[in-house]
Write a protein that holds these residues in place. Sequence first.
Motif, PDB file in Angstrom:
ATOM      1  N   LEU A 184     -32.941 -18.314  -0.831  1.00  0.00           N
ATOM      2  CA  LEU A 184     -33.475 -18.266  -2.122  1.00  0.00           C
ATOM      3  C   LEU A 184     -34.700 -18.755  -2.365  1.00  0.00           C
ATOM      4  CD1 LEU A 184     -32.545 -17.176  -5.036  1.00  0.00           C
ATOM      5  CD2 LEU A 184     -31.608 -19.598  -5.586  1.00  0.00           C
ATOM      6  N   LEU A 244     -38.050 -16.484  -3.087  1.00  0.00           N
ATOM      7  CA  LEU A 244     -38.874 -16.954  -4.257  1.00  0.00           C
ATOM      8  C   LEU A 244     -40.360 -17.170  -3.869  1.00  0.00           C
ATOM      9  CD1 LEU A 244     -36.608 -19.543  -6.243  1.00  0.00           C
ATOM     10  CD2 LEU A 244     -37.455 -17.095  -6.861  1.00  0.00           C
ATOM     11  N   PHE A 260     -39.376 -17.626 -13.664  1.00  0.00           N
ATOM     12  CA  PHE A 260     -38.006 -17.844 -14.170  1.00  0.00           C
ATOM     13  C   PHE A 260     -38.115 -16.893 -15.716  1.00  0.00           C
ATOM     14  CE2 PHE A 260     -38.081 -21.363 -11.005  1.00  0.00           C
ATOM     15  CZ  PHE A 260     -37.088 -21.124 -10.528  1.00  0.00           C
ATOM     16  N   ALA A 290     -37.975 -13.431 -14.802  1.00  0.00           N
ATOM     17  CA  ALA A 290     -36.672 -13.112 -14.229  1.00  0.00           C
ATOM     18  C   ALA A 290     -35.531 -13.023 -15.241  1.00  0.00           C
ATOM     19  CB  ALA A 290     -36.328 -14.313 -13.095  1.00  0.00           C
ATOM     20  N   PHE A 291     -35.820 -14.043 -16.305  1.00  0.00           N
ATOM     21  CA  PHE A 291     -34.682 -13.816 -17.417  1.00  0.00           C
ATOM     22  C   PHE A 291     -35.092 -12.619 -18.242  1.00  0.00           C
ATOM     23  CE2 PHE A 291     -34.115 -14.564 -21.927  1.00  0.00           C
ATOM     24  CZ  PHE A 291     -32.645 -14.945 -21.761  1.00  0.00           C
ATOM     25  N   SER A 297     -24.183  -9.038  -5.509  1.00  0.00           N
ATOM     26  CA  SER A 297     -24.756 -10.464  -6.019  1.00  0.00           C
ATOM     27  C   SER A 297     -24.067 -11.446  -4.830  1.00  0.00           C
ATOM     28  CB  SER A 297     -24.248 -10.846  -7.148  1.00  0.00           C
ATOM     29  OG  SER A 297     -22.936 -10.765  -7.247  1.00  0.00           O
ATOM     30  N   CYS A 350     -25.386 -18.392 -12.297  1.00  0.00           N
ATOM     31  CA  CYS A 350     -26.809 -18.677 -12.225  1.00  0.00           C
ATOM     32  C   CYS A 350     -27.689 -18.246 -10.676  1.00  0.00           C
ATOM     33  CB  CYS A 350     -27.399 -19.828 -12.837  1.00  0.00           C
ATOM     34  SG  CYS A 350     -27.246 -20.189 -14.521  1.00  0.00           S
ATOM     35  N   GLU A 365     -26.924 -14.542  -9.821  1.00  0.00           N
ATOM     36  CA  GLU A 365     -27.911 -13.768 -10.789  1.00  0.00           C
ATOM     37  C   GLU A 365     -29.303 -13.777 -10.228  1.00  0.00           C
ATOM     38  OE1 GLU A 365     -27.144 -11.401 -12.500  1.00  0.00           O
ATOM     39  OE2 GLU A 365     -24.951 -11.655 -12.469  1.00  0.00           O
ATOM     40  N   LEU A 366     -29.651 -14.987 -10.110  1.00  0.00           N
ATOM     41  CA  LEU A 366     -31.232 -15.204  -9.603  1.00  0.00           C
ATOM     42  C   LEU A 366     -31.273 -14.774  -8.058  1.00  0.00           C
ATOM     43  CD1 LEU A 366     -33.873 -16.682  -9.732  1.00  0.00           C
ATOM     44  CD2 LEU A 366     -33.105 -18.717  -8.894  1.00  0.00           C
ATOM     45  N   TRP A 367     -30.242 -14.678  -7.212  1.00  0.00           N
ATOM     46  CA  TRP A 367     -30.275 -13.976  -5.888  1.00  0.00           C
ATOM     47  C   TRP A 367     -30.679 -12.662  -6.099  1.00  0.00           C
ATOM     48  CZ3 TRP A 367     -31.326 -14.935  -1.067  1.00  0.00           C
ATOM     49  CH2 TRP A 367     -30.790 -13.819  -0.117  1.00  0.00           C
ATOM     50  N   THR A 421     -34.105 -11.904  -7.374  1.00  0.00           N
ATOM     51  CA  THR A 421     -35.088 -12.156  -6.250  1.00  0.00           C
ATOM     52  C   THR A 421     -34.941 -11.245  -5.373  1.00  0.00           C
ATOM     53  OG1 THR A 421     -34.637 -14.483  -6.531  1.00  0.00           O
ATOM     54  CG2 THR A 421     -35.550 -13.696  -4.367  1.00  0.00           C
TER      55      THR A 421
END
Length: 251
Positions: free
Chosen positions: A4, A8, A91, A94-95, A112, A208, A211-213, A216
């Motif tokens: 991750l 990023l 972020f 991303a949100f 995911s 979280c 979802e961030l993965w 990304t």
Amino acid sequence: YFSLAIGLIMIIFLSYATCGLWTKHASTKMIQGFLLPGAIVHELSHALLCLVTGTTIKELNLFTSNSTGIKYDKPKIPFIFDFFIAAAPLFGCAFFIFFISKILSNPVQLNSTFPQEIHFTLKGLFDVIRHLLDAVWVTFNTFRSQFRITDMRHIFFLLALIIFTVSMSPHKQDIKHLVLGFGIISAILFFLEKLGIHLLHYKWWNYCIKELWVITTLAISVLATLLFITLIFMGIIKGYRLTFGHKGSPK
């Protein structure tokens, strides 16, 4: 966590390169107008973290054509607050990608699945990078296969992706804080796992991170494609100018 963090960091450099080329070689006003929603989110994300960290904001420009973004005093806790403020737009954008996807009822279904644990060795490092690139390639192919040009939800989502991924581009002076900061955070989370503190057992944290993965890998695939297309167009235009841009000298 290392996958991750590397992802990023890739977003940082890809967005910086793409945004830099667009603003340098295309109409500045046209690019500013197209990226305006992302620019607003970018600068407001900085401003929000300035307020959270108690950092004084000296100037904040959002809508002026000669916008200089945000200017703020030196944070009270150097580097740590510098990292938080610098990372905020990443972020924040991303949100908004996540939020718009939910509003549109997830127009593109992406996997995911987070990479499995990899041993902390030199081979493990290469495995981390390989797994990340594989995930990006799978995400790209999944998005391409599911995207429908006739579906307005898909078109709107694609435009939102382009705007908010390119708008993740950091200011040049923030890059060093971001790269070092993400490296340190990933190392801390890694050693917490080794010490038996498994944060992924908490549902909210697991959700979280997954979802961030997804965002990304999606952002990397979008930015890499945009950068590739941009370089191709630049090459074509430069070749055309070199070939036809100068009149022959009179004999």
